[in-house]
Design an enzyme around this catalytic site. Structure first.
Site, PDB file in Angstrom:
ATOM      1  CD  GLN A  51      64.797 -38.166-117.775  1.00 10.16           C
ATOM      2  OE1 GLN A  51      65.116 -38.015-116.585  1.00 10.16           O
ATOM      3  NE2 GLN A  51      63.548 -38.182-118.174  1.00 10.16           N
ATOM      4  CG  ASN A  69      62.686 -39.005-122.039  1.00 11.76           C
ATOM      5  OD1 ASN A  69      63.046 -38.452-121.006  1.00 11.76           O
ATOM      6  ND2 ASN A  69      61.940 -38.407-122.951  1.00 11.76           N
ATOM      7  CB  CYS A  78      66.912 -33.268-118.656  1.00  9.48           C
ATOM      8  SG  CYS A  78      66.567 -34.275-117.191  1.00  9.48           S
ATOM      9  N   GLY A  79      65.826 -30.510-116.691  1.00 12.07           N
ATOM     10  CA  GLY A  79      66.224 -29.559-115.655  1.00 12.07           C
ATOM     11  C   GLY A  79      67.017 -30.210-114.534  1.00 12.07           C
ATOM     12  CG  ASN A  80      65.142 -32.642-111.598  1.00 13.72           C
ATOM     13  OD1 ASN A  80      65.206 -31.661-110.860  1.00 13.72           O
ATOM     14  ND2 ASN A  80      64.025 -33.308-111.799  1.00 13.72           N
ATOM     15  CG  HIS A 155      56.651 -29.291-119.601  1.00 14.26           C
ATOM     16  ND1 HIS A 155      56.753 -30.236-118.600  1.00 14.26           N
ATOM     17  CD2 HIS A 155      57.909 -29.123-120.096  1.00 14.26           C
ATOM     18  CE1 HIS A 155      58.018 -30.605-118.481  1.00 14.26           C
ATOM     19  NE2 HIS A 155      58.742 -29.957-119.371  1.00 14.26           N
ATOM     20  CG  ASN A 186      57.649 -33.879-120.422  1.00 14.09           C
ATOM     21  OD1 ASN A 186      58.093 -34.965-120.050  1.00 14.09           O
ATOM     22  ND2 ASN A 186      58.226 -33.150-121.367  1.00 14.09           N
ATOM     23  CD  GLU A 203      60.460 -36.598-116.265  1.00 14.97           C
ATOM     24  OE1 GLU A 203      61.184 -36.833-117.256  1.00 14.97           O
ATOM     25  OE2 GLU A 203      60.912 -36.329-115.146  1.00 14.97           O
ATOM     26  CB  CYS A 212      59.571 -33.277-113.950  1.00 20.75           C
ATOM     27  SG  CYS A 212      59.793 -32.835-115.684  1.00 20.75           S
ATOM     28  N   GLY A 213      62.417 -31.231-113.435  1.00 23.52           N
ATOM     29  CA  GLY A 213      62.874 -29.840-113.367  1.00 23.52           C
ATOM     30  C   GLY A 213      62.204 -28.970-114.418  1.00 23.52           C
ATOM     31  N   GLY A 215      59.380 -29.606-115.741  1.00 22.05           N
ATOM     32  CA  GLY A 215      57.964 -29.532-115.342  1.00 22.05           C
ATOM     33  C   GLY A 215      57.752 -28.442-114.311  1.00 22.05           C
TER      34      GLY A 215
HETATM   35  N1  LIG Z   1      60.836 -36.418-119.972  1.00 18.21           N
HETATM   36  C1  LIG Z   1      61.300 -35.098-120.422  1.00 18.21           C
HETATM   37  C2  LIG Z   1      62.831 -34.987-120.336  1.00 18.21           C
HETATM   38  C3  LIG Z   1      63.323 -34.974-118.929  1.00 18.21           C
HETATM   39  C4  LIG Z   1      62.655 -33.936-118.107  1.00 18.21           C
HETATM   40  C5  LIG Z   1      62.860 -34.066-116.609  1.00 18.21           C
HETATM   41  N2  LIG Z   1      63.617 -35.206-116.166  1.00 18.21           N
HETATM   42  C6  LIG Z   1      63.482 -32.805-116.086  1.00 18.21           C
HETATM   43  O1  LIG Z   1      64.125 -32.830-115.016  1.00 18.21           O
HETATM   44  O2  LIG Z   1      63.294 -31.748-116.712  1.00 18.21           O
HETATM   45  C7  LIG Z   1      60.931 -34.923-121.893  1.00 18.21           C
HETATM   46  O3  LIG Z   1      60.704 -35.911-122.582  1.00 18.21           O
HETATM   47  O4  LIG Z   1      60.895 -33.770-122.337  1.00 18.21           O
END
Ligand SMILES: N[C@H](CCC[C@H](N)C(=O)O)C(=O)O
Length: 276
Positions: A51, A69, A78-80, A155, A186, A203, A212-213, A215
């Site tokens: 990202q 993305n 985006c958690g992470n 999700h 996701n 993702e 994936c945070g 997730g």
């Molecule tokens: N691909 C995710 C965004 C980034 C999520 C992931 N990198 C995280 O850490 O939450 C989406 O389209 O909603």
């Protein structure tokens, strides 16, 4: 032709989910667009990341975090990256995202983030039509009866015997782009054992990532809400572990590491042409 414009970046990751962070909190950066984000995220001809994160001024919070993305699509959460930005910012902050306002608390080597309140309604995910989001009456080959949760972003969560036995690289894109998910989705495959979760994620807009945070947040919420798991719960991702705490009706607290890999800079016109 505009003069040269050198843009500094910080390359960061959360459990191997990696980011290029552009710090425009002082309003100094040109506007980001999906094509430019996609070019910067390209691992062969760009800097390369899952990202692209763009920080901007905000009049609703301490600053704004925009998330693109690798396919260039701008998304809500985006958690992470939230933990990475907390590390970069270095003090507690409220941050505006298009998925809502989140609260960052830097910790030694990482952060705790309040990711807000999860939503469970079929329109909130969103789904294309009404359905029970605790156990959806749908399946893709052996993956069946998932839960769905929106934690700022959408999700779908399949609870399986062994997430590492799932052909997620093949089934992930089929599910991500199914018309049941008008905003795409996701795709999470998880198992529960001894009160902990093992999770892999395909993702939206990226593909398989090491972590994936959001997730982890969505899967933990689904496990607590629908599978009798107690909070807080440890989520084991390929890149490492996150701790997720949530009680019915409350907000989600995610705690975990964040890392700065390196800094650099690039010439804006090399990626944006004459766009400013
Ligand atoms: N691909 C995710 C965004 C980034 C999520 C992931 N990198 C995280 O850490 O939450 C989406 O389209 O909603």
């Amino acid at each position: 032709m505009r003069g040269a414009m050198r843009i500094p970046f910080t390359k960061m990751h959360g459990l191997g989910n990696d980011f290029v962070v552009l710090d425009g909190r002082n309003g100094s950066l040109p506007a980001m667009s999906p094509p430019v984000a996609k070019a910067l995220a390209d691992r062969k001809t760009g800097i390369g990341c899952d990202q692209l994160i763009m920080l901007e001024p905000s009049d609703a919070a301490d600053f704004r975090m925009r998330i693109f993305n690798a396919d260039g699509g701008e998304v809500e959460a985006c958690g992470n990256a939230s933990r990475a930005v907390a590390l970069l910012h270095g003090q507690p902050a409220r941050v505006e995202t298009s998925g809502g306002v989140i609260a960052l608390e830097p910790l030694d080597g990482g952060a705790r983030v309040d990711m807000g309140t999860p939503r469970f309604g079929w329109e909130d995910i969103p789904l294309a039509y009404a359905m029970d989001t605790a156990s959806m009456p749908v399946s893709w080959e052996s993956l069946e009866n998932p839960a769905a949760v929106n934690v700022g972003n959408p999700h779908v969560i399949f609870f399986v015997e062994d997430p590492y036995a799932v052909e997620l690289d093949r089934l992930g894109p089929l599910i991500e782009t199914d018309p049941l998910f008008p905003a795409r989705v996701n795709v999470n495959v998880a198992s529960i054992a001894d009160g902990a979760i093992t999770l892999r994620v395909w993702e939206r807009g990226v593909g398989l990532t090491r972590a994936c945070g959001t997730g982890a947040c969505a899967t933990a919420v689904a496990a607590i809400a629908h599978k009798g798991v107690t909070s807080p719960v440890t989520v084991h991702l390929p890149g490492g572990d996150l701790e997720i705490a949530w009680e019915q009706g409350g907000t989600i607290l995610m705690t975990g590491p964040a890392t700065t890999s390196f800094t650099g800079s690039f010439e804006w016109s090399d990626f944006a042409g004459d766009a400013t």
